[in-house]
Design a protein around this motif. Structure first.
Motif, PDB file in Angstrom:
ATOM      1  N   GLY A   3       0.810  -1.209   0.000  1.00 53.41           N
ATOM      2  CA  GLY A   3       0.000   0.000   0.000  1.00 53.41           C
ATOM      3  C   GLY A   3       0.839   1.253   0.000  1.00 53.41           C
ATOM      4  O   GLY A   3       0.525   2.228  -0.673  1.00 53.41           O
ATOM      5  N   HIS A   4       1.938   1.211   0.739  1.00 53.21           N
ATOM      6  CA  HIS A   4       2.843   2.363   0.783  1.00 53.21           C
ATOM      7  C   HIS A   4       3.454   2.593  -0.596  1.00 53.21           C
ATOM      8  O   HIS A   4       3.535   3.733  -1.048  1.00 53.21           O
ATOM      9  N   GLU A   6       2.242   1.775  -3.488  1.00 53.35           N
ATOM     10  CA  GLU A   6       1.201   2.274  -4.396  1.00 53.35           C
ATOM     11  C   GLU A   6       0.957   3.763  -4.166  1.00 53.35           C
ATOM     12  O   GLU A   6       0.821   4.527  -5.119  1.00 53.35           O
ATOM     13  N   LYS A   7       0.917   4.189  -2.908  1.00 51.47           N
ATOM     14  CA  LYS A   7       0.723   5.612  -2.598  1.00 51.47           C
ATOM     15  C   LYS A   7       1.898   6.431  -3.111  1.00 51.47           C
ATOM     16  O   LYS A   7       1.722   7.522  -3.646  1.00 51.47           O
ATOM     17  N   HIS A   8       3.104   5.887  -2.957  1.00 47.42           N
ATOM     18  CA  HIS A   8       4.300   6.587  -3.419  1.00 47.42           C
ATOM     19  C   HIS A   8       4.269   6.738  -4.945  1.00 47.42           C
ATOM     20  O   HIS A   8       4.540   7.812  -5.472  1.00 47.42           O
ATOM     21  N   ALA A  10       1.609   6.718  -6.845  1.00 52.63           N
ATOM     22  CA  ALA A  10       0.522   7.643  -7.183  1.00 52.63           C
ATOM     23  C   ALA A  10       0.963   9.087  -6.959  1.00 52.63           C
ATOM     24  O   ALA A  10       0.652   9.972  -7.760  1.00 52.63           O
ATOM     25  N   ALA A  11       1.704   9.331  -5.907  1.00 53.81           N
ATOM     26  CA  ALA A  11       2.196  10.684  -5.631  1.00 53.81           C
ATOM     27  C   ALA A  11       3.153  11.130  -6.727  1.00 53.81           C
ATOM     28  O   ALA A  11       3.106  12.270  -7.183  1.00 53.81           O
TER      29      ALA A  11
END
Length: 109
Positions: A3-4, A6-8, A10-11
């Motif tokens: 999840g981390h 994926e967030k990275h 996306a950012a």
């Protein structure tokens, strides 16, 4: 942690889109390919004529003695190199410093 990551990712994608949008807005403006050097407060500074919106936001939102924002690369592989020296960072961990920069410049990122 997946999840981390994926967030990275996306950012990063979001930042690339914002940079592309900024660059598109700069096309056709009075082009200055050179940089200017000047001195104030006894320090030598170098900058392009068009200040990056992220730099403007950081200068306005932080008690910074130095702010540099450089766009590296082009297209979807472009990234921002950001250097900030600010009294606001005193006593903060690196991650809290990064979060503060992201919060202050969120409208431009």
């Amino acid at each position: 942690d997946g999840g981390h990551e994926e967030k990275h990712a996306a950012a990063k994608d979001f930042l690339r889109a914002q940079i592309a949008k900024y660059e598109a807005s700069q096309k056709g403006k009075d082009d200055h390919d050179h940089e200017c050097s000047h001195s104030h407060d006894g320090h030598e500074h170098s900058h392009s004529h068009e200040e990056h919106p992220v730099a403007t936001a950081l200068k306005a939102g932080l008690d910074a003695s130095r702010v540099e924002v450089t766009a590296e690369g082009s297209g979807c592989g472009q990234k921002l190199q950001i250097l900030v020296v600010a009294k606001d960072f005193e006593g903060l961990t690196m991650i809290k410093q990064h979060r503060l920069v992201n919060t202050v410049a969120k409208d431009e990122l």
